[in-house]
Design an enzyme around this catalytic site. Structure first.
Site, short mmCIF file in Angstrom:
data_model
loop_
_atom_site.label_atom_id
_atom_site.label_comp_id
_atom_site.label_asym_id
_atom_site.label_seq_id
_atom_site.Cartn_x
_atom_site.Cartn_y
_atom_site.Cartn_z
N ASP A 184 0.83 -1.21 0.00
CA ASP A 184 0.00 0.00 0.00
C ASP A 184 0.86 1.25 0.00
O ASP A 184 2.00 1.25 0.45
CB ASP A 184 -0.97 0.02 1.18
N GLU A 219 0.02 -0.87 5.90
CA GLU A 219 1.08 -0.32 6.76
C GLU A 219 0.91 1.18 6.91
O GLU A 219 1.16 1.74 7.98
CB GLU A 219 2.45 -0.63 6.17
N GLU A 249 11.71 -0.69 4.44
CA GLU A 249 11.43 0.75 4.58
C GLU A 249 12.61 1.57 4.05
O GLU A 249 13.77 1.17 4.20
CB GLU A 249 11.17 1.10 6.04
#
EC number: 3.5.1.18
Length: 383
Positions: free
Chosen positions: A75, A141, A170
């Site tokens: 997402d 997330e 990340e």
């Protein structure tokens, strides 16, 4: 500006994922693409749709050895005004400067592509590798994060699934890919404080009780408090008031209550219970009529030097020639849920300079560098 052609496998996949408008919690078939590729590479696939969130768990290897998991999210955050972008945010174009432009390029579809291509190559080169390679992917997330990684981890814990090491994709880098990795994160504890007074006319304050006048000294004391001194890995715990509301809008009415929203970003030197008790003591000292609703977003976690951090750091060095810096700065990530399993967690991904911004972009060639770093880490830990 040209559309990407004749690109590396990682960039081809990254562009495919970016072109899918997967704004939280919508996955837009990103996971279907990933699962098809992983299935073709021999991974065992376990889709987990929980409420309105798509997740999957995938593994390759045996259960009698260590498990290295790649974790991430399909997402993305909303684009903001599309007219402010240099290109359609879901076009995935590479500009004349070699920058891959699109929502999710940095956060974190580029990492997903690099992880997957590295894993495909690793299991092809080392079909009988030690332990298992795993993927834990979610489409929630950037949103509430209730039915994503947190829920999957709960299921894995219930069946006593082993998870030794985890690389979260990340965007950890600041200037050059691999210059910073995250080996921990601060905890996040939010609160909504209500201080009750008595509404009345401003000309008759003796008949009212002004919650603003009552609360401000207490809030000032909270803001000035030194909660801890931090440690070698974490800065001191911080307290920030983000919202303060009181009043009816009328200029002649003393409000009946005040609402303050605040947040702690706390180190391993403080506990949730300790922070809550100290807040209560300060509010009581000021003799307020108060109530607090607490919301814990995540506990602090730390991965100290060991097998995972050593493998990641040495892989970055061998691929880029640079030494990396381990840091715990920044906000929360899904690593906080995975760490509850006792897993060593490191975050490693592209440069984060434009995440969540209009014209999100990264240097396209960085994704091939990242792929090689992930691959070398797999080799060091599982070959």
């Amino acid at each position: 500006m040209t559309a990407p052609t004749d690109l590396s496998p990682t960039l081809q996949l990254a562009c495919d994922l970016i072109r899918r408008p997967s704004v939280t919690p919508v996955d837009a078939d990103c996971q279907a693409v990933m699962m098809q590729r992983l299935g073709n590479a021999g991974f065992k696939l376990e889709p987990m749709r929980i409420e309105d969130v798509d997740n999957f768990w995938a593994t390759h290897g045996t259960t009698d050895g260590p498990v290295l998991c790649f974790a991430g999210h399909t997402d993305v955050v909303p684009t903001g005004p599309v007219e402010n972008w240099q290109n359609d945010p879901f076009d995935a174009l590479i500009d004349e400067h070699g920058m891959l432009c699109g929502r999710g390029a940095a956060d974190m579809k580029g990492s997903l592509a690099a992880m997957l291509v590295a894993a495909e190559r690793f299991v092809a080169d080392h079909p009988n590798h030690k332990g298992s390679v795993a993927f834990l992917i979610t489409s929630d997330e950037e949103g509430p994060a209730h039915h994503g990684t947190k829920a999957v981890v709960e299921r894995l814990a219930a069946r006593k699934e082993r998870l030794d090491w985890c690389i979260v994709g990340e965007p950890s880098s600041t200037t050059l890919v691999g210059d910073v990795v995250k080996n921990g994160r601060r905890g996040s504890l939010g609160a909504t404080l209500t201080v009750r007074g008595k509404q009345g006319h401003v000309a008759y304050p003796h008949l009212a009780k002004n919650p603003i006048h009552l609360a401000v000294p207490a809030l000032a004391e909270l803001a000035a408090e030194h909660w801890d001194h931090g440690n070698d890995f974490f800065p001191p715990t911080s307290f920030q008031i983000s919202n303060l509301n009181a009043g009816t809008g009328a200029t002649n009415v003393i409000p009946g209550d005040l609402v303050a929203v605040f947040n702690f970003r706390f180190s391993t030197e403080s506990t949730v219970e300790g922070l809550q008790q100290r807040v209560a003591a300060i509010l009581d000292k000021h003799e307020l009529d108060w109530h607090v609703n607490w919301a814990l977003s995540g506990l602090p976690f730390l991965t100290e030097p060991g097998a995972l951090l050593d493998a990641v750091s040495s892989s970055i060095k061998s691929v880029t020639g640079r030494d990396t810096k381990a840091s715990t700065s920044g906000g929360t990530s899904d690593g906080r849920f995975i760490a509850t399993l006792g897993t060593q967690v490191v975050e490693l991904g592209p440069v984060n300079a434009t995440i969540h911004q209009v014209n999100e972009r990264i240097l396209a060639s960085d994704l091939d560098v990242l792929t090689e770093i992930y691959y070398q880490t797999l080799v060091k830990l599982l070959a």
